[in-house]
Enzyme design. Sequence first.
Site, PDB file in Angstrom:
ATOM      1  N   PRO A   1     -43.272-109.994  28.300  1.00  0.00           N
ATOM      2  CA  PRO A   1     -43.548-108.615  27.859  1.00  0.00           C
ATOM      3  C   PRO A   1     -42.636-108.164  26.715  1.00  0.00           C
ATOM      4  O   PRO A   1     -43.007-107.293  25.937  1.00  0.00           O
ATOM      5  CB  PRO A   1     -43.286-107.778  29.115  1.00  0.00           C
ATOM      6  CG  PRO A   1     -43.412-108.728  30.258  1.00  0.00           C
ATOM      7  CD  PRO A   1     -42.976-110.065  29.738  1.00  0.00           C
TER       8      PRO A   1
ATOM      9  N   GLU B   1     -52.198-110.731  16.401  1.00  0.00           N
ATOM     10  CA  GLU B   1     -52.992-110.059  15.374  1.00  0.00           C
ATOM     11  C   GLU B   1     -53.848-108.940  15.961  1.00  0.00           C
ATOM     12  O   GLU B   1     -54.794-108.479  15.332  1.00  0.00           O
ATOM     13  CB  GLU B   1     -53.864-111.091  14.654  1.00  0.00           C
ATOM     14  CG  GLU B   1     -53.038-112.059  13.837  1.00  0.00           C
ATOM     15  CD  GLU B   1     -53.818-113.282  13.381  1.00  0.00           C
ATOM     16  OE1 GLU B   1     -54.348-113.237  12.276  1.00  0.00           O
ATOM     17  OE2 GLU B   1     -53.884-114.271  14.130  1.00  0.00           O
TER      18      GLU B   1
END
Lengths: 763, 325
Positions: A656, A729
């Site tokens: 994370p 992305e």
Amino acid sequence: MTAAAPEPKANMGRPVPRYDAVVKVTGRATYGSDMPLDNPAYAFLVTSAIARGRIDGFDLAGANRVRGVIDIVTHENAPKLKESKLFSNGGYAGTTIQPLKSADISHDGEIIAVVIAESYEAAREAANRVKVSYAAATPSATFDSPGTTTAAAKGQSSQFKEDPKVGDFAKGFNEAEVKLTASYDTPTQHHNPMELFSTSCAWMGDNLVIYEPSQYVYGLKNGVAEQLGIDADKVRVVNPYVGGGFGSRGSMTPRTAIIAGIAKRLNRPIKLVPTRDQGFTIATYRAETRHEIKLGASRDGKLVALRHEGAEVSSRADPYCVGGTKTTTRLYACPNVDSLVSIVRADRNTPGFMRSPPEVPYLFALESAMDELAVKLNMDPVELRRINDTTNEPIGGKPYTSRSLMACFDEAAKAFGWAQRSAAPKSMSDGDWLIGYGCAATCYPTQMAPAAARVRLQRDGRTRVEIAGHEIGTGAYTILAQTAAERLGVPLEKVAVFVGDSDLPPGPVAGGSNSTASTCSAVMMVCDQVRQRLLKAVMPNKSLTDKAKETIGLGQTPATKAAKSSEAIDLEKAFDALGTGLIEEYGEWKPEGAPMDSLRAMHAGHARLVGGASMKDKIAYAFGAEFVEVRINRFTHEIRAPRLVGAFAAGRIMNPRTARSQLMGGLIWGMSSALLEATEIDQRTARYVNDNFADYLVPVNADVPGVEVILLSEQDDHINPAGAKGLGELANVGTNAAICNAIYHATGQRIRKLPVRLENIEV
Amino acid sequence: MAVQALSAAATANSPLTQANAQPLAGGTTLIDLMKLDVMRPAAIVDINPLDQRWSAIDPGGENLRLGALAKMSDVAAHDEIQRHYPVIANSLKLAASAQLRNMATLGGNVMQRTRCSYFRDVSYRNCNKRSPGSGCAAMDGVNRMHAVLGTSDQCIATYPGDFAQALIALDATVEVTGRSGIRRLPFAELHKAPGSTPEIETTLQSGELISAFVIPGRWPRSVYLKARDRQSYEFALSSAAVALDVQDGTIRDARIALGGVATVPWRARETEALLKGQKFDDGLAQRAADAAFADAKGRQHNSFKIALGKRVVARALQQAVTMEI
Ligand SMILES: Cc1cc2nc3c(=O)[nH]c(=O)nc-3n(C[C@H](O)[C@H](O)[C@H](O)COP(=O)(O)OP(=O)(O)OC[C@H]3O[C@@H](n4cnc5c(N)ncnc54)[C@H](O)[C@@H]3O)c2cc1C
Ligand code: SF4
């Protein structure tokens, strides 16, 4: 847990600190041009001052007089190189324009000479003294420039396969109760990674070592070998750290083989560090695009017709094209869909991948149009997305492997305080500032490519993971170490990771956000091979069922499903039983649906990406929702975006902490793209004008006071063994539209051309 | 090239009198432009060794005296300057970045050169400022950042700095030290509009150095408003330095200078004249702002600066009138 290290939710790894954190913050990470060379000479490029025409001649007298100059290489004496084919055409190159081959010039800033000297300063000084006479012809700069040619992308670009369509768009649109037609423009943009486009080449006899920031060491190795006409095994590309890539280093640029050729001729290592402005023309960029969107909907908001027409600029030489309609035609439920992409050829360098190549410009258009439609329908834009949410894409009816789009909208809306928004434009303000709230969907295809890995395990648990992946700042080292530690059940501190070296087993291009899914899947597979050998050693008589393979791990830190062992293996006992000090396993992982030849192609430096919308019976995307607050000064019209909030779901989140960094960087870049970034082209000369960091603006810290990233828990068992969707992305896709939608809310003014600057605001 | 050091300026054989010698202060403009091959000095003379008076900040007495080698950051952070001359402190604080302000000097700051992209890239042939008579690539090129005031048909390059506007608004005197001693001139006479000789930017003579800036009076009611593309570390698209003397709502005296829109630090005298002796209201602010741009000429990409500049002036006036002092 801190904001930087979010508490893991279900199906997330631990937010361990970066493997390379200390070397990076202490400046000890060695980037390409930091690599020590034995008595190097220094190269400085001379680039063309015209975009089209010929070189009439050089006057090198002044340059040759500079003390320390060794050689000046021009088209008249350049090493002969073999042609390179475009990556999408079976080659490795990002451009087929090969500088120094002839006197012809085909774009601004093309390499026309290379000065070699004893020092960087001498090379630069001499390069400044190179005099060039040109026979210039009038170039075509961009859209609408005289002399450009336009043709459909399909047929001319092997990269662009389909113009998706379904149903009867014309009929659907005609009969729609509510209609919208709108055009959108996106500008030329350059990646500008911090690390410049440096290249160092050193020969040892017939063997060449290249230190260069690359997102694909196997592609570069094979491509340079092909251009030099030597065996690929004689070329090694090394870059343990890459100072940002963003797509600019995914395919080979002409500079590498040129420098290698000169180094060979001079029999001396050569180091090239081009300038920032040369980076604008010796590598690729995001070309400007234009879009027309037509949406038809019923009164209650259901899409009945959607058409997306896109046009993109490319060079005369190469039909590069991003063609994002494969995503925009599939994002929402709609029975009648049509699309068309065309390419406009101008006298420019060949464009290329730039972070989320297709989705950034194409989703800007669609997600702006969705907001415009919501306004027409007098509907909350979040609700419009909900009404058109779908489990199956509309073109082929294939199911999304998982899709948490609306869950992302709901989480992000809550964190952002969307409910406090008063819907009418121009209805919110604070002193001198008009306030606008806006949102947009974001998505990115889940892609995978074949990858090979080698894993070594020793009796004391020390583990070595080798894969020619790339650390472009994303956290590759960290998550590969985590993956091996979890899979083998050894402590994280005992795992050493090696990437960024073409002598390691081939990894894929660090592009298309496939790296995590591919490299982690490969490493997991090879770790399992190691475990099997150990298991066989300690339980020689047991026939290992698949079930047992799955559930027996090595203990320590079980995290993945497979490593949740009921029976931990005692490593020392296992090694003693094997009678060996070290186990080494190599394996090649191939994603489901990858073509037959893809493993062979992998070794030859061709990455065959699969996934996204191109799979046979399913479609895989990561999703997110982005909310922004913009503030517009009533007097100066300055536009600021003090709050960016995004919620994202991308399958298993390996770490994370590193995931948050990627997504945060994406949101910031998205804001930058919407408000700041544009490469200005001089229309008369087809030259880039603001090709430096003072004039090509990117945000500073004061521009991004508040960025919040929310990671949603999502499990997807239909994509790859790692269960991960690429997210590098994902975040910068939706932000352009979210910002323009917020500007509309703040001002009542719809702006359809990026970037939005203060002169575009009328209040 | 060897860097020569200077420890006394007013000497007959100063190395600064060599042909094409350039003084080096913080180097944040000079070294950049040398790397870009735009400036090619024959000799570099490091003026940092000059004595302490050259970098002194002296707010005592009637006049404020700022040494030319004082750092931007030191002046911006100075208590008394913040109190009595907020326009000076803020023009410096809103300029460049913290790192640059720590290096850069006031003398170098006012002497910084235009950011015109065609000037800064020698691969463009046509730049009258860089090579006189070669034409002007910006005139019909990318000119969003260029000037709308004080332009000529030879050059439309913007004077990029911020601090100079504060000086010009406050009637500063510049103290110049040359071979034969010290001379003083109004700061407004330091910079020259491009006219037909854009290559000549100031009235400094060979061998002369700026030694100090002297600002008469105190201007606690003063502001610097700067509009720019990003929140920090960016040049002005339009800025206004405003200093007012207001009593009972009437403007007794007004000083206004404009940045980001003109070829030189620009005094808006028409605006000042309109304001003097008038009761302040928004209508007056608007008329005064319009007057500042009466002669403005826009080109393809920079015409917006005219409307923007007017709004910036009007807003800066409002801020100055309502600020608490
Ligand atoms: C990226 C960037 C952003 C910037 N943003 C801003 C901004 O927003 N606003 C702003 O105002 N400025 C800005 N600047 C410009 C910066 O403020 C100037 O570069 C700096 O003030 C120059 O001071 P220096 O001491 O470094 O000068 P130097 O580079 O040493 O000298 C500059 C010039 O002045 C001459 N010179 C120096 N001292 C004297 C003297 N005493 N007498 C006569 N001539 C002298 C030198 O010979 C040289 O030609 C920016 C600069 C950069 C690089
Ligand atoms: S505006 Fe001035 S500095 Fe810029 S190109 Fe024209 S002449 Fe040169």
